[in-house]
Design an enzyme around this catalytic site. Structure first.
Site, PDB file in Angstrom:
ATOM      1  N   ARG A 133     -62.334 -19.373  11.892  1.00  0.00           N
ATOM      2  CA  ARG A 133     -61.363 -19.014  10.840  1.00  0.00           C
ATOM      3  C   ARG A 133     -61.976 -19.450   9.518  1.00  0.00           C
ATOM      4  O   ARG A 133     -62.083 -20.646   9.238  1.00  0.00           O
ATOM      5  CB  ARG A 133     -60.034 -19.731  11.094  1.00  0.00           C
ATOM      6  CG  ARG A 133     -58.898 -19.394  10.126  1.00  0.00           C
ATOM      7  CD  ARG A 133     -57.656 -20.149  10.561  1.00  0.00           C
ATOM      8  NE  ARG A 133     -56.537 -20.004   9.661  1.00  0.00           N
ATOM      9  CZ  ARG A 133     -55.563 -19.101   9.793  1.00  0.00           C
ATOM     10  NH1 ARG A 133     -55.610 -18.244  10.788  1.00  0.00           N
ATOM     11  NH2 ARG A 133     -54.561 -19.050   8.942  1.00  0.00           N
ATOM     12  N   HIS A 178     -58.143  -9.683  10.239  1.00  0.00           N
ATOM     13  CA  HIS A 178     -57.416 -10.629  11.097  1.00  0.00           C
ATOM     14  C   HIS A 178     -57.087  -9.929  12.422  1.00  0.00           C
ATOM     15  O   HIS A 178     -55.926  -9.656  12.737  1.00  0.00           O
ATOM     16  CB  HIS A 178     -56.137 -11.074  10.400  1.00  0.00           C
ATOM     17  CG  HIS A 178     -55.554 -12.350  10.923  1.00  0.00           C
ATOM     18  ND1 HIS A 178     -56.054 -13.014  12.028  1.00  0.00           N
ATOM     19  CD2 HIS A 178     -54.487 -13.097  10.490  1.00  0.00           C
ATOM     20  CE1 HIS A 178     -55.324 -14.103  12.248  1.00  0.00           C
ATOM     21  NE2 HIS A 178     -54.382 -14.172  11.336  1.00  0.00           N
ATOM     22  N   GLN A 192     -54.447 -11.309  15.075  1.00  0.00           N
ATOM     23  CA  GLN A 192     -53.056 -11.159  14.653  1.00  0.00           C
ATOM     24  C   GLN A 192     -52.547  -9.750  14.945  1.00  0.00           C
ATOM     25  O   GLN A 192     -51.469  -9.577  15.522  1.00  0.00           O
ATOM     26  CB  GLN A 192     -52.929 -11.458  13.160  1.00  0.00           C
ATOM     27  CG  GLN A 192     -51.514 -11.272  12.610  1.00  0.00           C
ATOM     28  CD  GLN A 192     -50.535 -12.296  13.128  1.00  0.00           C
ATOM     29  OE1 GLN A 192     -50.734 -13.492  12.937  1.00  0.00           O
ATOM     30  NE2 GLN A 192     -49.466 -11.856  13.777  1.00  0.00           N
ATOM     31  N   ASP A 251     -46.345  -9.135   4.650  1.00  0.00           N
ATOM     32  CA  ASP A 251     -47.148 -10.360   4.647  1.00  0.00           C
ATOM     33  C   ASP A 251     -47.042 -10.973   3.254  1.00  0.00           C
ATOM     34  O   ASP A 251     -46.566 -10.329   2.304  1.00  0.00           O
ATOM     35  CB  ASP A 251     -48.609 -10.037   4.994  1.00  0.00           C
ATOM     36  CG  ASP A 251     -49.470 -11.274   5.195  1.00  0.00           C
ATOM     37  OD1 ASP A 251     -48.902 -12.371   5.416  1.00  0.00           O
ATOM     38  OD2 ASP A 251     -50.703 -11.164   5.112  1.00  0.00           O
ATOM     39  N   CYS A 284     -46.181 -11.880   9.800  1.00  0.00           N
ATOM     40  CA  CYS A 284     -47.166 -12.651  10.559  1.00  0.00           C
ATOM     41  C   CYS A 284     -47.063 -14.154  10.309  1.00  0.00           C
ATOM     42  O   CYS A 284     -47.668 -14.940  11.039  1.00  0.00           O
ATOM     43  CB  CYS A 284     -48.576 -12.156  10.249  1.00  0.00           C
ATOM     44  SG  CYS A 284     -49.069 -12.378   8.540  1.00  0.00           S
ATOM     45  N   ARG A 338     -48.825 -14.487  20.069  1.00  0.00           N
ATOM     46  CA  ARG A 338     -50.224 -14.779  19.781  1.00  0.00           C
ATOM     47  C   ARG A 338     -50.900 -15.412  21.001  1.00  0.00           C
ATOM     48  O   ARG A 338     -52.061 -15.120  21.297  1.00  0.00           O
ATOM     49  CB  ARG A 338     -50.326 -15.736  18.574  1.00  0.00           C
ATOM     50  CG  ARG A 338     -49.926 -15.149  17.231  1.00  0.00           C
ATOM     51  CD  ARG A 338     -50.908 -14.117  16.731  1.00  0.00           C
ATOM     52  NE  ARG A 338     -52.254 -14.641  16.589  1.00  0.00           N
ATOM     53  CZ  ARG A 338     -52.698 -15.342  15.533  1.00  0.00           C
ATOM     54  NH1 ARG A 338     -51.883 -15.601  14.517  1.00  0.00           N
ATOM     55  NH2 ARG A 338     -53.950 -15.753  15.470  1.00  0.00           N
TER      56      ARG A 338
END
Length: 305
Positions: free
Chosen positions: A100, A127, A130, A223, A262, A290
């Site tokens: 990440r 991402h 996700q 988001d 998210c 997730r």
């Protein structure tokens, strides 16, 4: 063959559906396999994380693997060690790197020198874990009928928006994206999504009009307006003020619309607290998933070779 997961296009549409089905079996406890037994994973994170870190640690251990968490600032990288040297060293200790970071290019360089799989746990451009999980959440709710649902993304054309373009192409979805002028998603990711749509029958439509995107939508997704490491400017907040997911905007969607986020949410900006709380159960199911989607991905990466 080493399979990295840097962007969603690193898997085929057929493989994507296989991962979704596997993830659902894992969630329904119909799959007790432990394919990661005896394997060691490192989470290398530059950016803060709640859901990504915990879901990966839980998922890896549930599949029998071991996890080491490493903040990038604790590695010799901060003292100037070449990224390729770090990659070659860690490849001798571990079975997989989950990264990440704030630089997509840095992640690609790391992967190019790694002899073990590298998984993108978030970069400034993409991402994929996700969005894979988000599609799984919709698959869990609708089955393959998700192909007949209208999905609207409203807000900033950021890394998540980029990845949704690819996700729509990969899974053959109907995606409308509303972003302000000057804050559109990457043309590179848009083209990748369009190319995949030609194979899967999906469709992508970009518009600056949030009402047009949300009209008759089955799912509305948003988001944060300012992602990590981005500058928060009044100009950007002003440009996005009409893209808030609120009751007025949702009045144009279908009556039984689902709202997704998210997380973390900045309530009062991209979504009102009232709307967030109304759809909180589904939003936190999205967060829970997730774990299962990443378990499905890991099982695929370590059993398909």
């Amino acid at each position: 063959m080493i399979r990295h997961f840097i962007d969603l296009w690193d898997i085929t549409p057929e493989e994507g559906w296989t991962i979704l089905e596997s993830s659902l079996a894992i969630k329904n406890k119909k799959n007790e396999e432990r394919p990661l037994k005896g394997k060691y994973f490192a989470l290398i994170f530059t950016k803060p994380s709640t859901r990504t870190r915990v879901s990966f640690e839980v998922g890896i251990r549930a599949l029998g693997g071991e996890v080491i968490f490493l903040q990038e600032e604790s590695l010799q990288l901060v003292r100037g060690e070449d990224l390729k040297d770090t990659a070659r060293t860690l490849s001798r200790y571990l079975d997989c790197l989950i990264v990440r970071t704030d630089s997509h290019e840095k992640l690609k360089e790391l992967a190019s020198h790694s002899s073990i799989p590298v998984i993108n746990a978030l970069t400034d451009m993409s991402h994929p874990c996700q969005v894979l999980s988000d599609v799984f959440t919709l698959y869990e709710r609708f089955g393959k009928d998700i192909k007949n649902k209208k999905i609207a993304y409203v807000g900033d054309g950021n890394n998540l928006c980029n990845t949704w373009l690819v996700g729509a192409g990969l899974f053959g979805l109907n995606l409308f994206v509303a972003t302000p002028e000057g804050y559109e998603p990457s043309s590179y990711y848009y083209q990748a999504g369009e190319d995949l749509c030609k194979i899967t029958g999906g469709s992508i439509y970009l518009t600056p009009n949030p009402v047009e995107a949300v009209k008759d939508a089955d799912v509305v997704y948003t988001d944060v307006w300012v992602s990590m490491n981005q500058n928060r400017t009044e100009e950007k907040i002003s440009a996005l003020k009409n893209y808030q997911v609120n009751r007025q905007l949702l009045s144009y969607a279908k009556e039984n619309v689902l709202v997704m986020h998210c997380l973390p949410a900045r309530k009062g900006e991209e979504i009102t607290e009232e709307v967030f709380e109304e759809y909180a159960d589904f939003i936190f199911t999205q967060a829970e998933n997730r774990v299962y989607a990443q378990m499905g991905l890991l099982k695929f990466l370590f059993t398909q070779r």
